[in-house]
Scaffold this motif. Structure first.
Motif, PDB file in Angstrom:
ATOM      1  N   PRO A  40      -4.287  13.968 -14.446  1.00  0.00           N
ATOM      2  CA  PRO A  40      -5.126  12.772 -14.529  1.00  0.00           C
ATOM      3  C   PRO A  40      -4.885  11.847 -13.326  1.00  0.00           C
ATOM      4  N   ALA A  41      -5.908  11.119 -12.956  1.00  0.00           N
ATOM      5  CA  ALA A  41      -5.807  10.166 -11.854  1.00  0.00           C
ATOM      6  C   ALA A  41      -5.060   8.927 -12.329  1.00  0.00           C
ATOM      7  N   PRO A  42      -4.333   8.265 -11.442  1.00  0.00           N
ATOM      8  CA  PRO A  42      -3.630   7.038 -11.843  1.00  0.00           C
ATOM      9  C   PRO A  42      -4.599   5.910 -12.151  1.00  0.00           C
ATOM     10  N   ASP A  43      -4.150   4.959 -12.944  1.00  0.00           N
ATOM     11  CA  ASP A  43      -5.004   3.829 -13.310  1.00  0.00           C
ATOM     12  C   ASP A  43      -5.339   2.966 -12.097  1.00  0.00           C
ATOM     13  N   SER A  44      -4.347   2.649 -11.294  1.00  0.00           N
ATOM     14  CA  SER A  44      -4.561   1.832 -10.110  1.00  0.00           C
ATOM     15  C   SER A  44      -4.400   2.702  -8.870  1.00  0.00           C
ATOM     16  N   LEU A  45      -5.517   3.116  -8.318  1.00  0.00           N
ATOM     17  CA  LEU A  45      -5.476   3.995  -7.155  1.00  0.00           C
ATOM     18  C   LEU A  45      -4.917   3.272  -5.936  1.00  0.00           C
ATOM     19  N   ALA A  46      -5.247   1.994  -5.778  1.00  0.00           N
ATOM     20  CA  ALA A  46      -4.727   1.231  -4.635  1.00  0.00           C
ATOM     21  C   ALA A  46      -3.204   1.137  -4.706  1.00  0.00           C
ATOM     22  N   GLU A  47      -2.662   0.897  -5.874  1.00  0.00           N
ATOM     23  CA  GLU A  47      -1.204   0.820  -6.031  1.00  0.00           C
ATOM     24  C   GLU A  47      -0.558   2.187  -5.791  1.00  0.00           C
ATOM     25  N   TYR A  48      -1.193   3.238  -6.272  1.00  0.00           N
ATOM     26  CA  TYR A  48      -0.695   4.599  -6.054  1.00  0.00           C
ATOM     27  C   TYR A  48      -0.620   4.902  -4.559  1.00  0.00           C
ATOM     28  N   LEU A  49      -1.679   4.588  -3.818  1.00  0.00           N
ATOM     29  CA  LEU A  49      -1.691   4.827  -2.379  1.00  0.00           C
ATOM     30  C   LEU A  49      -0.667   3.944  -1.674  1.00  0.00           C
ATOM     31  N   ARG A  50      -0.564   2.701  -2.085  1.00  0.00           N
ATOM     32  CA  ARG A  50       0.352   1.745  -1.456  1.00  0.00           C
ATOM     33  C   ARG A  50       1.803   2.189  -1.585  1.00  0.00           C
ATOM     34  N   THR A  51       2.183   2.726  -2.731  1.00  0.00           N
ATOM     35  CA  THR A  51       3.585   3.103  -2.939  1.00  0.00           C
ATOM     36  C   THR A  51       3.937   4.429  -2.283  1.00  0.00           C
ATOM     37  N   ARG A  52       2.983   5.318  -2.138  1.00  0.00           N
ATOM     38  CA  ARG A  52       3.288   6.638  -1.599  1.00  0.00           C
ATOM     39  C   ARG A  52       2.996   6.805  -0.108  1.00  0.00           C
ATOM     40  N   ALA A  53       2.192   5.940   0.460  1.00  0.00           N
ATOM     41  CA  ALA A  53       1.763   6.105   1.851  1.00  0.00           C
ATOM     42  C   ALA A  53       2.868   5.932   2.893  1.00  0.00           C
ATOM     43  N   PRO A  54       3.799   4.973   2.749  1.00  0.00           N
ATOM     44  CA  PRO A  54       4.736   4.731   3.845  1.00  0.00           C
ATOM     45  C   PRO A  54       5.521   5.955   4.325  1.00  0.00           C
ATOM     46  N   GLY A  55       5.976   6.821   3.468  1.00  0.00           N
ATOM     47  CA  GLY A  55       6.759   7.978   3.903  1.00  0.00           C
ATOM     48  C   GLY A  55       5.964   9.253   4.097  1.00  0.00           C
ATOM     49  N   ARG A  56       4.704   9.241   3.732  1.00  0.00           N
ATOM     50  CA  ARG A  56       3.915  10.470   3.752  1.00  0.00           C
ATOM     51  C   ARG A  56       3.698  11.011   5.157  1.00  0.00           C
ATOM     52  N   LEU A  57       3.398  10.153   6.097  1.00  0.00           N
ATOM     53  CA  LEU A  57       3.124  10.592   7.458  1.00  0.00           C
ATOM     54  C   LEU A  57       4.350  11.265   8.061  1.00  0.00           C
TER      55      LEU A  57
END
Length: 187
Positions: A40-57
């Protein structure tokens, strides 16, 4: 990985140029793969992206380095240390570009995975960089149609992945603005 490879600037030196939205787009692409598998997709997509983006690159660059696609050297001497990234093997980069062109040349509507790839590449501003010249004018026209179809929300109800893609495209600018503000505060 193909999104990262498209983000590698196709200049003569092979130096990568990563747009600010690349890390959140990579997180969104991973999330789309998970939703296609039934998660299932997370409830807050912006928060999901915000927390996971910094280390992904960093993880993607490290994986490309381990595969021999990129050369990464880190200089820590002096006041400003820096990381230099160069393309070591252009073949995977060319495969990523070929995939983009192949999807856009097809008369069939792309499946969810290919649609997300094309739309995210355009959202990052990297699709147009690889579709220059008169020979790609039909592909640019098709790209514009597909991006318009997704960004208008018309395809949103076709599948869960398309709905997540639509919502993710709207969340990426918010996430990018938050990341840039936090980096500016560190300077």
């Amino acid at each position: 990985m193909h999104l990262l490879l498209l983000a590698v600037d196709p200049d003569r030196d092979g130096r990568p140029r990563f747009p600010p939205a690349l890390a959140p787009a990579l997180v969104l692409a991973d999330l789309l793969d998970k939703t296609r598998r039934g998660r299932p997709a997370p409830d807050s997509l912006a928060e999901y992206l915000r927390t996971r983006a910094p280390g992904r690159l960093d993880r993607y660059v490290e994986e490309a380095r381990e595969l021999g696609i990129l050369e990464v050297s880190v200089r820590r001497e002096g006041y400003f240390g820096h990381t230099r990234i160069r393309v070591a093997d252009r073949w995977p980069v060319e495969r990523a570009v070929d995939r983009l062109v192949r999807i856009l040349k097809s008369d069939q509507h792309p499946d969810d995975r290919d649609l997300a790839y094309v739309v995210l590449a355009e959202h990052l501003g990297r699709a147009q960089a690889h579709l220059k010249g008169r020979k790609f004018r039909e592909e640019r026209r098709r790209l514009e149609l597909l991006v318009g179809w997704v960004s208008s929300g018309r395809g949103r109800h076709r599948s869960v992945a398309n709905a997540v893609l639509y919502d993710g495209l709207r969340a990426i600018p918010l996430t990018t603005a938050d990341l840039e503000a936090s980096f500016a505060a560190l300077r």
